[in-house]
Design a protein around this motif. Structure first.
Motif, PDB file in Angstrom:
ATOM      1  N   PRO A   1       0.809  -1.224   0.000  1.00  0.00           N
ATOM      2  CA  PRO A   1       0.000   0.000   0.000  1.00  0.00           C
ATOM      3  C   PRO A   1       0.845   1.278   0.000  1.00  0.00           C
TER       4      PRO A   1
ATOM      5  N   TYR B   1     -12.767   5.190  -3.367  1.00  0.00           N
ATOM      6  CA  TYR B   1     -11.601   4.326  -3.211  1.00  0.00           C
ATOM      7  C   TYR B   1     -10.971   4.599  -1.853  1.00  0.00           C
ATOM      8  N   GLN B   2     -10.624   3.528  -1.182  1.00  0.00           N
ATOM      9  CA  GLN B   2      -9.988   3.663   0.134  1.00  0.00           C
ATOM     10  C   GLN B   2      -8.482   3.816  -0.023  1.00  0.00           C
ATOM     11  N   LEU B   3      -7.890   4.642   0.829  1.00  0.00           N
ATOM     12  CA  LEU B   3      -6.447   4.850   0.831  1.00  0.00           C
ATOM     13  C   LEU B   3      -5.842   3.979   1.930  1.00  0.00           C
ATOM     14  N   TRP B   4      -5.436   2.758   1.567  1.00  0.00           N
ATOM     15  CA  TRP B   4      -4.911   1.825   2.558  1.00  0.00           C
ATOM     16  C   TRP B   4      -3.625   2.338   3.198  1.00  0.00           C
TER      17      TRP B   4
ATOM     18  N   ASN C   1      -3.316   0.015  -3.638  1.00  0.00           N
ATOM     19  CA  ASN C   1      -3.969  -0.743  -2.588  1.00  0.00           C
ATOM     20  C   ASN C   1      -3.558  -2.211  -2.674  1.00  0.00           C
TER      21      ASN C   1
ATOM     22  N   ILE D   1      -3.044   5.531  -6.384  1.00  0.00           N
ATOM     23  CA  ILE D   1      -3.320   4.789  -5.152  1.00  0.00           C
ATOM     24  C   ILE D   1      -2.956   3.331  -5.377  1.00  0.00           C
TER      25      ILE D   1
END
Length: 211
Positions: free
Chosen positions: A71, A115-118, A84, A82
């Motif tokens: 990540p 979208y998640q930012l891990w 992930n 990003i």
């Protein structure tokens, strides 16, 4: 006759990289532990044990890498990239509608995708610590004031994750009218991670069924 003056190209800046140091440290420790246990089973195991250990390593090692070492978030004046665990997402800034952090760090696009930012974890404990520091500074604790009466160590008054989100949001706002910040979002699956995991899982199932 003088040749027409060429427009000056805008400088290209290197990407800013954001990673979780604690995640990387945990990943290194887990890889060392997995390698030690798996290596011992490969060398000293009997019968199907070495093969089961090998299949297990094929599953565990890519997963540990995916969730701890892989990540990352890379940002420059034109785009946000990003990385992930299982996907890499490239978002030109003009496709981004918001970047925010509640219980996790997230980026939202104009078409409604999220979208998640891990690589940017949110820590409620760090937020509480930063809030206490802000309260002490606002109360006028003279021992914590810097030159001119400004709170000393201003960066420490914001949790690291929230500070990263603020930087990304600022980049997004600055790129609102940049012609080079246009484009379509791109999503690529990390087959180099998923492939070994699937192969190892299938081999593990077969070996356990045979054994």
């Amino acid at each position: 006759m003088k040749s027409p003056q060429q427009p000056t190209a805008e400088p290209v800046y290197a990407d800013r990289a954001y990673r979780s140091i604690s995640g990387i440290a945990a990943g290194v420790l887990l890889l060392a532990l997995t390698g030690w246990i798996g290596g011992d089973a490969l060398v000293r195991g009997e019968g199907l044990t070495p093969w089961i250990a090998l299949a297990g390593l094929l599953v565990l090692v890519p997963l540990i890498v995916a969730f701890t070492l892989r990540p990352a978030v890379f940002a420059n004046d034109d785009r946000l990239r990003i990385r992930n665990p299982f996907r890499t997402i490239v978002l030109p800034w003009q496709t981004v509608s918001d970047v925010r952090a509640a219980y996790s760090s997230e980026v939202f696009t104009e078409d409604g995708a999220k979208y998640q930012l891990w690589a940017v974890p949110v820590s409620l404990r760090q937020r509480k610590t930063a809030a206490r520091r802000r309260s002490r500074a606002a109360a006028g604790d003279s021992s914590r004031l810097g030159p001119g009466g400004a709170p000393a160590g201003g960066a420490s008054h914001v949790a690291p994750g929230d500070r990263t989100i603020a930087e990304l949001r600022e980049l997004s706002e600055q790129a609102a009218h940049r012609p080079t910040a246009k484009g379509e979002p791109q999503v690529r699956w990390a087959y180099e991670i998923a492939g070994p995991v699937v192969v190892g899982a299938l081999a593990l199932v077969v070996l356990l069924a045979v054994g």
